[in-house]
Structures are given as C-alpha cells and as structure tokens.
Design a protein around this motif. Structure first.
Motif, PDB file in Angstrom:
ATOM      1  N   LEU A   1     -11.345   7.794   1.585  1.00 25.69           N
ATOM      2  CA  LEU A   1     -11.072   6.643   2.455  1.00 25.69           C
ATOM      3  C   LEU A   1     -12.373   5.953   2.873  1.00 25.69           C
ATOM      4  O   LEU A   1     -12.432   4.721   2.943  1.00 25.69           O
ATOM      5  CB  LEU A   1     -10.245   7.087   3.666  1.00 25.69           C
ATOM      6  CG  LEU A   1      -8.806   7.508   3.309  1.00 25.69           C
ATOM      7  CD1 LEU A   1      -8.194   8.367   4.417  1.00 25.69           C
ATOM      8  CD2 LEU A   1      -7.915   6.286   3.054  1.00 25.69           C
TER       9      LEU A   1
ATOM     10  N   ARG B   1       0.836  -1.210   0.000  1.00 23.20           N
ATOM     11  CA  ARG B   1       0.000   0.000   0.000  1.00 23.20           C
ATOM     12  C   ARG B   1       0.873   1.264   0.000  1.00 23.20           C
ATOM     13  O   ARG B   1       0.554   2.241  -0.669  1.00 23.20           O
ATOM     14  CB  ARG B   1      -0.921  -0.028   1.224  1.00 23.20           C
ATOM     15  CG  ARG B   1      -1.737   1.222   1.469  1.00 23.20           C
ATOM     16  CD  ARG B   1      -3.013   1.253   0.662  1.00 23.20           C
ATOM     17  NE  ARG B   1      -3.776   2.485   0.926  1.00 23.20           N
ATOM     18  CZ  ARG B   1      -4.578   3.053   0.037  1.00 23.20           C
ATOM     19  NH1 ARG B   1      -4.763   2.534  -1.155  1.00 23.20           N
ATOM     20  NH2 ARG B   1      -5.223   4.152   0.340  1.00 23.20           N
TER      21      ARG B   1
ATOM     22  N   THR C   1      -7.928  -0.081  -4.230  1.00 22.96           N
ATOM     23  CA  THR C   1      -8.455   0.030  -2.865  1.00 22.96           C
ATOM     24  C   THR C   1      -8.947  -1.263  -2.261  1.00 22.96           C
ATOM     25  O   THR C   1      -9.275  -1.305  -1.099  1.00 22.96           O
ATOM     26  CB  THR C   1      -9.623   1.022  -2.839  1.00 22.96           C
ATOM     27  OG1 THR C   1     -10.621   0.531  -3.742  1.00 22.96           O
ATOM     28  CG2 THR C   1      -9.174   2.392  -3.254  1.00 22.96           C
ATOM     29  N   VAL C   2      -9.056  -2.316  -3.070  1.00 27.76           N
ATOM     30  CA  VAL C   2      -9.540  -3.555  -2.482  1.00 27.76           C
ATOM     31  C   VAL C   2      -8.474  -4.632  -2.583  1.00 27.76           C
ATOM     32  O   VAL C   2      -7.581  -4.575  -3.421  1.00 27.76           O
ATOM     33  CB  VAL C   2     -10.849  -4.039  -3.142  1.00 27.76           C
ATOM     34  CG1 VAL C   2     -11.990  -3.125  -2.755  1.00 27.76           C
ATOM     35  CG2 VAL C   2     -10.721  -4.129  -4.634  1.00 27.76           C
TER      36      VAL C   2
ATOM     37  N   ARG D   1     -14.987   5.886   1.036  1.00 25.63           N
ATOM     38  CA  ARG D   1     -15.356   5.152  -0.182  1.00 25.63           C
ATOM     39  C   ARG D   1     -14.578   3.837  -0.292  1.00 25.63           C
ATOM     40  O   ARG D   1     -15.117   2.804  -0.685  1.00 25.63           O
ATOM     41  CB  ARG D   1     -15.105   6.037  -1.419  1.00 25.63           C
ATOM     42  CG  ARG D   1     -15.414   5.336  -2.740  1.00 25.63           C
ATOM     43  CD  ARG D   1     -15.410   6.299  -3.923  1.00 25.63           C
ATOM     44  NE  ARG D   1     -14.221   7.149  -3.964  1.00 25.63           N
ATOM     45  CZ  ARG D   1     -13.012   6.766  -4.356  1.00 25.63           C
ATOM     46  NH1 ARG D   1     -12.793   5.524  -4.764  1.00 25.63           N
ATOM     47  NH2 ARG D   1     -12.014   7.632  -4.359  1.00 25.63           N
ATOM     48  N   HIS D   2     -13.294   3.867   0.080  1.00 23.71           N
ATOM     49  CA  HIS D   2     -12.495   2.633   0.011  1.00 23.71           C
ATOM     50  C   HIS D   2     -13.066   1.559   0.943  1.00 23.71           C
ATOM     51  O   HIS D   2     -13.067   0.378   0.607  1.00 23.71           O
ATOM     52  CB  HIS D   2     -11.042   2.914   0.412  1.00 23.71           C
ATOM     53  CG  HIS D   2     -10.349   3.856  -0.507  1.00 23.71           C
ATOM     54  ND1 HIS D   2     -10.880   4.258  -1.706  1.00 23.71           N
ATOM     55  CD2 HIS D   2      -9.143   4.479  -0.406  1.00 23.71           C
ATOM     56  CE1 HIS D   2     -10.041   5.094  -2.292  1.00 23.71           C
ATOM     57  NE2 HIS D   2      -8.991   5.240  -1.527  1.00 23.71           N
TER      58      HIS D   2
ATOM     59  N   GLU E   1     -15.983   0.201  -0.783  1.00 24.33           N
ATOM     60  CA  GLU E   1     -15.584  -0.652  -1.910  1.00 24.33           C
ATOM     61  C   GLU E   1     -15.192  -2.048  -1.427  1.00 24.33           C
ATOM     62  O   GLU E   1     -15.508  -3.048  -2.067  1.00 24.33           O
ATOM     63  CB  GLU E   1     -14.409  -0.008  -2.684  1.00 24.33           C
ATOM     64  CG  GLU E   1     -14.888   1.110  -3.608  1.00 24.33           C
ATOM     65  CD  GLU E   1     -13.775   2.037  -4.089  1.00 24.33           C
ATOM     66  OE1 GLU E   1     -14.045   2.843  -4.991  1.00 24.33           O
ATOM     67  OE2 GLU E   1     -12.645   1.979  -3.543  1.00 24.33           O
TER      68      GLU E   1
ATOM     69  N   GLU F   1      -5.977   4.717  -7.833  1.00 16.60           N
ATOM     70  CA  GLU F   1      -5.793   4.112  -6.530  1.00 16.60           C
ATOM     71  C   GLU F   1      -6.438   2.735  -6.505  1.00 16.60           C
ATOM     72  O   GLU F   1      -7.575   2.560  -6.911  1.00 16.60           O
ATOM     73  CB  GLU F   1      -6.420   5.023  -5.468  1.00 16.60           C
ATOM     74  CG  GLU F   1      -5.997   4.627  -4.081  1.00 16.60           C
ATOM     75  CD  GLU F   1      -6.468   5.629  -3.053  1.00 16.60           C
ATOM     76  OE1 GLU F   1      -7.092   6.637  -3.436  1.00 16.60           O
ATOM     77  OE2 GLU F   1      -6.227   5.387  -1.867  1.00 16.60           O
TER      78      GLU F   1
END
Lengths: 229, 229
Positions: free
Chosen positions: B96, A186, A223-224, B98-99, B102, A221
């Motif tokens: 963040l 990350r 994100t998962v 939103r992440h 997700e 980005e």
C-alpha cells in the motif's frame, strides 16, 4: 488406504470449496443489489458475511488441529499452510463483496453508480463473480489449467477498472460520484486479485511450484487512477 | 536454558520487527514523496518494496521449517501460525505504501493531492506511519497495552478518511482529482487497518486470546464514501 491426514485435508478442502461458493454468491448478489438499487438484497449480503468469516475461522481451527495432531512435513505441511492462506483470500474477497453491498445500501433508493459508468461496473461485477467461481472450481478440481486462466480473465477486469477511471475523468461532473465509483471499482478489482491469488495457490498445490507471492499480487493490481502521467 | 524452538522463534520475531521498520519507513517516505512531489523518493519506495517482499518470503520459509522440524503444538504452534499472518499483514502494508508512491510518481512533477485536501492527506500519512511504527514497537516489546492503543489511533485515521471524502464532495470541481484522492485515502486507511490487525495478533500472542479476526477487520474498515445515506 487413505491416511487420516489425507482424509482431514480433504475435509478442509471441501470447506474451502463451500466457502468459495458463498463468496461467489456474495459477489453476484452485491453486484445485483448495486445494479438494481436493491436495499434488501444488499442487506442480505452484509448480514451473510459473518457466515463466510465463520468458515475462515473453521478452516483455521481445523488446519491448526491438523498441524498439531499429524505434524505433517514437506508437501503435506505446505498444503495445510496453503489452506490457511486460501481461507484468508476468500474471507477478504467476501469482505469486498460486503463493501459493495454497503455502498449500494448507503445510496438506496438511488442507484450508487452514475449513468455513464453503469454498463462498465455491471460488467466488472460479472467478471469478478466469474473469477471467484472459476477459482473455486479450479480448487475443487485441482485444475491447474483453469487456475492459470484466471490471470487472463483478471486482465480484462483490470482493463475495466482503468476504463472506469477514464469515465470518471471525462464524463462525470460531480466529484462525489467519482468517490463512490472509485471505491466500487477498486473493490471489484481487488476481488479479482484474490481470485488470481487463489489460482496461484492451486497451481502450487498441484505442481509444487509457487510464483513468488509478492510478484503475483503486484503484477495483478492496478494502483493508479489513470490519466496523464 | 532456552530450547531450540524458542531460539528459532526469537529469530523469526526479530525478522518481523525488522520488516516492520522497513514498512514504517516506506510509509513515511511515500507520504513525503506525495507531499513534495518528489519523483526520486517515490522511485526509491517502489524499488524498495521487493526487499519487504523478501522478508515475508523468509519469515514464511523459516516458519514452515520450524513447523516441520519442531512439530510445535498448542501455544507454540499458534505463535508460528501468527508469524505467518503478521508477515502477510506487513507485506500488504508495504504494498500500500508502494501504491501511494506509484500515484505520486504518476502525477510527478505535479502534486497528486489537490490543494484543499493536502493538509488532511499529510496528516493521514503521518498517522499511518505512527500506526505501523507503534505496531512494530508493540511487537518488539510484546506490549499488550501499546497494541490495544492502536485501535484508538486508527479511529483518528478513519475520521480523516471520511473527512477526505467530504473535501472531495464539497471542495473539488474535477472528478479526476477525486479519483486520485479517493485511492490515496483508501491506501492510508488500509495501512492503518493492517497495523491494528498486527496489534490484535500481539495481544493474542501475549494474552492467548484473539478477537475474532473477521470482526476485527470489519470494525476498523471504512467502506462507504460518506455523504447522505
């Protein structure tokens, strides 16, 4: 004849370029400290971060002085505001390099990265370094094409980030190792995002057109944590 | 009589406060989507993020207009620059949230958080929401004491972040679950950092003194995955 404003702005740009060199070096050194479990090198990256922070403070101070003294408008004004944002991106990328070094130091004298992920994480470090270097170079040269290429390079970094998650899922047995590996991956992935964001600002400074900032961040980005949806 | 500058600045502040409400709501909804594996709720947080981004763009535009039109100096100038930075922190906290959403959506209809960490992650979501709410309130009230309390609250969030790593190490058996859990915990921890950073700016706007920004960030960010040094 150059105006006083232009001269001051050139000085601020020079500070930003110098700052980008420090950040690129921090990323390279942190990656090397991680790869070789070099506690001393990690220590140097950690203590060196305050110098990067000082550059940000100086850019901010100079930009505010410039706004107060010259009251720029239109494109000149947007350039000064962009300088503030460039300094913030670089400072944050420097923090992330420090975080990599902190994790390397924390695991010293062990290698922080588990064996199955070492080659991939090393490659991430190299790519993150290339991204920051090329962002700094694009800034120095006001090179809009070099700036645009950063997004492509960042796609490769994102692909490695996803690969690291697959390695964690499929090849690790220790969840503790997965924690460290996720954090490291990350950090590198976010360094790449900041380089892309710098590239976008360079494109803007040269062309006068800015992609919507939120959209820029989002599209770059990851994100998962991969795996089955 | 209020000057035109003051009136414009009040409008920008009102935008920032409204933006902070949207971000606080996004954090609460994302946490709830995560806790209950609610794909629909996650979807709403994800699609709602563009509204937060639009607020940032509007604050930026208004601030630049204000700089161009009023050429503020000294404290007035620093307030406008701070507005830009506040909007950037809020926008990032929104990303963040939103992440988190997700990741909840990605694992839907499963619960994304493994059983041993659920209570702790739920508590992190609540604390992150409280931090953003109180940062927005401190901004609305220009309340320097409320702003200063954010750092204390964030220490609790950081402690939970470290606890999550211990849970991952000691109670999980699946490295894939550790990947997701690490990312989620990091997202919440960073939301807290942004709230603290907003609090510092409020303190600055009221008192005129700013802690060095790099130092602020650093002292509140947890960067290593715990475990033995």
């Amino acid at each position: 004849m150059r105006t006083h404003f232009q001269q001051s702005l050139t000085e601020v740009s020079a500070l930003l370029v110098e700052m980008s060199h420090l950040v690129a070096q921090a990323v390279a050194e942190a990656s090397e400290a991680l790869r070789t479990a070099d506690g001393h090198r990690a220590e140097q990256v950690i203590s060196g971060d305050s110098r990067i922070d000082a550059f940000q403070a100086e850019v901010e101070e100079r930009a505010i002085e410039l706004l107060a003294r010259e009251s720029p408008v239109a494109r000149d004004l947007r350039m000064v505001v962009s300088a503030l944002q460039l300094a913030a991106s670089l400072e944050r990328a420097g923090d992330l390099a420090r975080h990599v070094a902190e994790l390397a130091r924390r695991r010293y004298p062990e290698l922080a990265v588990p064996a199955p992920a070492r080659a991939t994480v090393t490659e991430m470090g190299q790519l993150a370094h290339t991204l920051v270097s090329q962002a700094g170079q694009a800034l120095a040269d006001q090179d809009i094409e070099a700036a645009a290429r950063l997004a492509v390079l960042d796609d490769s970094l994102d692909a490695l980030h996803v690969k690291v998650f697959t390695i964690a899922r499929e090849e690790l047995t220790d969840p503790g190792q997965a924690v460290d590996l996720t954090l490291l991956s990350r950090y590198f992935e976010r360094i790449g995002d900041h380089a892309v964001s710098i590239g976008r600002r360079v494109e803007y400074l040269v062309s006068g057109t800015l992609h919507k900032q939120g959209a820029v961040e989002e599209s770059h980005e990851v994100t998962v944590g991969g795996g089955q949806p």
